[in-house]
Design a protein around this motif. Structure first.
Motif, mmCIF file in Angstrom:
data_model
loop_
_atom_site.group_PDB
_atom_site.id
_atom_site.type_symbol
_atom_site.label_atom_id
_atom_site.label_comp_id
_atom_site.label_asym_id
_atom_site.label_seq_id
_atom_site.Cartn_x
_atom_site.Cartn_y
_atom_site.Cartn_z
ATOM 1 N N PHE A 73 0.850 -1.188 0.000
ATOM 2 C CA PHE A 73 0.000 0.000 0.000
ATOM 3 C C PHE A 73 0.887 1.240 0.000
ATOM 4 C CE2 PHE A 73 -2.457 -3.346 1.976
ATOM 5 C CZ PHE A 73 -3.743 -3.159 1.486
ATOM 6 N N SER A 128 1.779 5.253 0.567
ATOM 7 C CA SER A 128 1.486 6.273 1.570
ATOM 8 C C SER A 128 0.434 7.244 1.010
ATOM 9 C CB SER A 128 2.772 7.016 1.917
ATOM 10 O OG SER A 128 2.526 8.024 2.855
ATOM 11 N N THR A 135 -0.952 5.671 4.745
ATOM 12 C CA THR A 135 -1.634 4.473 5.221
ATOM 13 C C THR A 135 -2.040 4.684 6.675
ATOM 14 O OG1 THR A 135 0.496 3.500 5.836
ATOM 15 C CG2 THR A 135 -0.392 2.916 3.669
ATOM 16 N N SER A 195 5.064 4.000 3.090
ATOM 17 C CA SER A 195 4.332 2.886 2.491
ATOM 18 C C SER A 195 4.301 1.699 3.453
ATOM 19 C CB SER A 195 4.966 2.466 1.171
ATOM 20 O OG SER A 195 4.917 3.515 0.223
ATOM 21 N N GLY A 227 -6.701 3.980 3.192
ATOM 22 C CA GLY A 227 -5.764 4.748 2.367
ATOM 23 C C GLY A 227 -5.828 4.370 0.903
#
Length: 438
Positions: free
Chosen positions: A46, A48, A50, A139, A384
């Motif tokens: 994922f 940023s 998050t 991240s 996010g």
């Protein structure tokens, strides 16, 4: 890249109101008993920003109150049956950090490096494990593993979507159907197929020792995990070629598996008179009548087997392989699932049988295909946004293919292909060009 595990804890469900009894249990269904007693791990990345780990932790504890099986343990119930004990002993939750930005660790691919992103899969008592690895850029990589006896990929992906909703403060959904007693034998039972040879085997002794378990130690030396990307343009042309002359075309899945089966067989250099077989997982939810609800939590998977002589597989056009695959999958229908239920519900007969799963990491000369193409893995959102990378962990089982939708989101497909080190690469362009003339 250096990944440091900073904390490891056991998380238990958070209930609203009085907690339920921790002495209850859920007997395994006939499909659970045919599944793998091993952890399957997947990796999500994922970008940023998050949400903080505390949000993911609390959301997980809330959703475990609905999906209680994950917080339990495998064991035996008070009637002596294999079961999931709903004892709320909890799941493993690990927090970690990496000493670089995620871009510096790219591209993520199924290699030994990704083993740093989830807890060990050996000797695991917990039925679910999570590791959150934070990168210097903000991240996050989520490593997630579950015991396959508890649930198949379809049910597990529903759980992940529900976890994301809990983290975003939404109602938990989809709500699971937790009744594993819905698969009852017919009266009278009618076993029409050879299930003892296909899904189960005898608990016999070889040279004074029982068969090894699926978790036995093994060597993966010489196995390289390839990641092949198949563009939408390539898949469209392949499907048209495989379906030439047919009123109803073969599916993209059937066409791609046919292509990969032939490409792998050719790359292995097998003797023309050998027989090679492809095993395909078949989700029974839409094949049984009445259909098994989408929300059913557990396993509803059996397998289709297509076989061919190497000489015929390679010398006939791709339609030959596609037809054998299509015909094999078509046979795993409502009649087959009902026959399996009748067979596996005979507890006296099952005492002498065990799961017929492969114990070796070498499936040569065969191929095993796991399709993750229809699982909503990219619907996971903790607050996010959706993941921008999803892939299985490093699983060097020679000949075990995993198909998954590409993160590009344009209909292209990625294939994870573990094979012995080969001189020529299994790229879609080269393989297609080679096989288009055979």
């Amino acid at each position: 890249m250096d990944v440091q595990r900073e904390s490891s804890m056991i998380l238990k469900p958070i209930y609203e109101g009085n907690p339920p009894s921790t002495t209850a249990s859920v007997p395994l269904s006939v499909f659970d008993k045919a599944s793998y007693d091993t952890h399957i791990a997947v990796i999500y990345a994922f970008k940023s920003p998050t949400p903080p780990n505390s949000n993911l932790q609390t959301g997980l504890q809330k959703v475990l109150a609905v999906y209680r099986e994950w917080a339990g343990r495998l064991g035996i119930d008070d009637k002596g049956r294999p079961a999931i004990l709903l004892n709320d002993e909890g799941v493993r939750f690990v927090e970690a950090s990496a000493d670089c930005a995620l871009d510096q660790a790219m591209p993520l691919k199924p290699s030994k490096d990704v083993l740093n992103f989830h807890p060990s899969l050996k000797g695991v008592e917990e039925l679910l494990q999570v590791q959150l690895t934070r990168f210097a850029c903000g991240s996050m990589v989520l490593g997630f593993s579950t015991n396959h006896i508890v649930a198949d990929g379809h049910a597990t992906s529903n759980f992940l979507v529900a976890w994301g909703r809990a983290c975003r403060g939404l109602d938990i959904g989809p709500l699971p159907l937790l009744d594993r007693t819905i698969f009852t034998p017919r009266d009278p039972p009618c076993v029409e197929f050879e299930h003892q040879r296909i899904e189960f085997k005898s608990k016999k002794i070889i040279n004074g020792h029982p068969y090894p378990s699926p978790n036995s130690d093994y060597s993966s030396d010489g196995v390289i995990v390839h990641k092949a990307h198949f563009t939408l343009e390539f898949l469209t042309k392949l499907k048209a070629k495989a379906s030439a002359g047919r009123t109803r075309p073969y599916s993209t899945f059937e066409s791609l598996v046919a292509h990969l089966w032939r490409a792998i067989t050719k790359a292995r250099g097998l003797n023309g008179f050998e027989t090679t077989q492809v095993r395909i997982s078949v989700n029974g939810r839409q094949r049984m009548n009445p259909r098994v609800p989408y929300e059913y939590f557990g396993n509803v998977v059996l397998w289709a087997f297509a076989g061919a002589k190497v000489k015929e597989l390679l010398h006939e056009p791709v339609q030959y392989a596609a037809k054998r695959i299509h015909d094999a999958v078509s046979k795993v229908n409502d009649d087959y699932f009902k026959s399996f239920i009748d067979f596996a519900s005979d507890e006296e007969k099952m005492k002498d049988l065990t799961n017929a799963d492969e114990e070796s990491v070498v499936l040569y000369p065969n191929v095993d295909v796991e399709s993750w193409l229809r699982f909503p893995f990219y619907d996971l959102n903790f607050g996010g946004g959706a993941p921008y990378i999803f892939l299985p962990s490093y699983l060097p089982v020679q000949g075990m293919l995993i198909l998954l939708p590409s993160f590009i989101g344009d209909g292209s497909i990625d294939a994870i292909v573990p094979l012995f080190d080969l001189k020529r690469a299994l790229s879609p362009s080269k393989a297609y060009a080679t096989l288009s003339t055979s």
